[in-house]
Motif scaffolding. Sequence first.
Motif, short mmCIF file in Angstrom:
data_model
loop_
_atom_site.label_atom_id
_atom_site.label_comp_id
_atom_site.label_asym_id
_atom_site.label_seq_id
_atom_site.Cartn_x
_atom_site.Cartn_y
_atom_site.Cartn_z
N UNK A 146 0.84 -1.20 0.00
CA UNK A 146 0.00 0.00 0.00
C UNK A 146 0.87 1.24 0.00
N UNK A 147 1.92 1.23 0.78
CA UNK A 147 2.85 2.35 0.83
C UNK A 147 3.42 2.61 -0.57
N UNK A 148 3.85 1.55 -1.24
CA UNK A 148 4.42 1.69 -2.58
C UNK A 148 3.39 2.23 -3.56
N UNK A 149 2.16 1.74 -3.49
CA UNK A 149 1.10 2.22 -4.39
C UNK A 149 0.84 3.71 -4.17
N UNK A 150 0.76 4.12 -2.92
CA UNK A 150 0.53 5.54 -2.62
C UNK A 150 1.71 6.40 -3.05
N UNK A 151 2.92 5.91 -2.87
CA UNK A 151 4.10 6.65 -3.32
C UNK A 151 4.06 6.86 -4.83
N UNK A 152 3.72 5.81 -5.56
CA UNK A 152 3.65 5.93 -7.02
C UNK A 152 2.58 6.93 -7.44
N UNK A 153 1.47 6.94 -6.73
CA UNK A 153 0.40 7.89 -7.01
C UNK A 153 0.88 9.33 -6.77
N UNK A 154 1.61 9.53 -5.69
CA UNK A 154 2.16 10.86 -5.39
C UNK A 154 3.14 11.29 -6.47
N UNK A 155 4.03 10.39 -6.85
CA UNK A 155 5.03 10.71 -7.87
C UNK A 155 4.34 11.07 -9.18
N UNK A 156 3.31 10.31 -9.54
CA UNK A 156 2.58 10.58 -10.78
C UNK A 156 1.86 11.93 -10.75
N UNK A 157 1.49 12.38 -9.56
CA UNK A 157 0.74 13.64 -9.42
C UNK A 157 1.57 14.75 -8.78
N UNK A 158 2.86 14.56 -8.72
CA UNK A 158 3.76 15.50 -8.06
C UNK A 158 3.58 16.95 -8.56
N UNK A 159 3.54 17.13 -9.88
CA UNK A 159 3.45 18.48 -10.43
C UNK A 159 2.14 19.15 -10.00
N UNK A 160 1.05 18.38 -10.02
CA UNK A 160 -0.24 18.95 -9.59
C UNK A 160 -0.22 19.28 -8.11
#
Length: 144
Positions: A121-135
């Motif tokens: 879950x931590x990894x999934x959330x991290x990837x989501x943050x990275x994908x939306x970092x600019x926003x």
Amino acid sequence: MFQLDDNFLQEVGLGSLPDDQKQAFLAHFREQLEMIVGTKLSEGLSDQQLGEFESFIDRKSDRVSAWLATNAPNYEQDAVYQQLRANAPDNVPADVLLAEYASLKWLGMNRPNYRDVVAQTMNELKQEIIANRDAILGGDASAA
């Protein structure tokens, strides 16, 4: 297991957030992580099991003590308990320490894969943050 701190924010590309926003973001991330992990771990559990675990979270001393007496009567000799006690701040009440130990012991017995669930879950959330970092950075920058 993992730390939610400045290193984590650097890792996901949010190290440039202002300090007050860093703390708010980390608190929000922790809440999301706990909610998602809790939901995943509760799947398939009986009402009795959920009630048991909730009594640890709510620090119901009588229920924690009863559970420990039945399931871990020699908890003081357990390396996990000893490590918790050694790493706890001096002002942590004994009932808080016992509830924390009981919850870890309970998870080990009822959800032995809980560490994997947290890590995934931590990894999934991290990837989501990275994908939306600019926003995220853009939204925070425009709010400032």
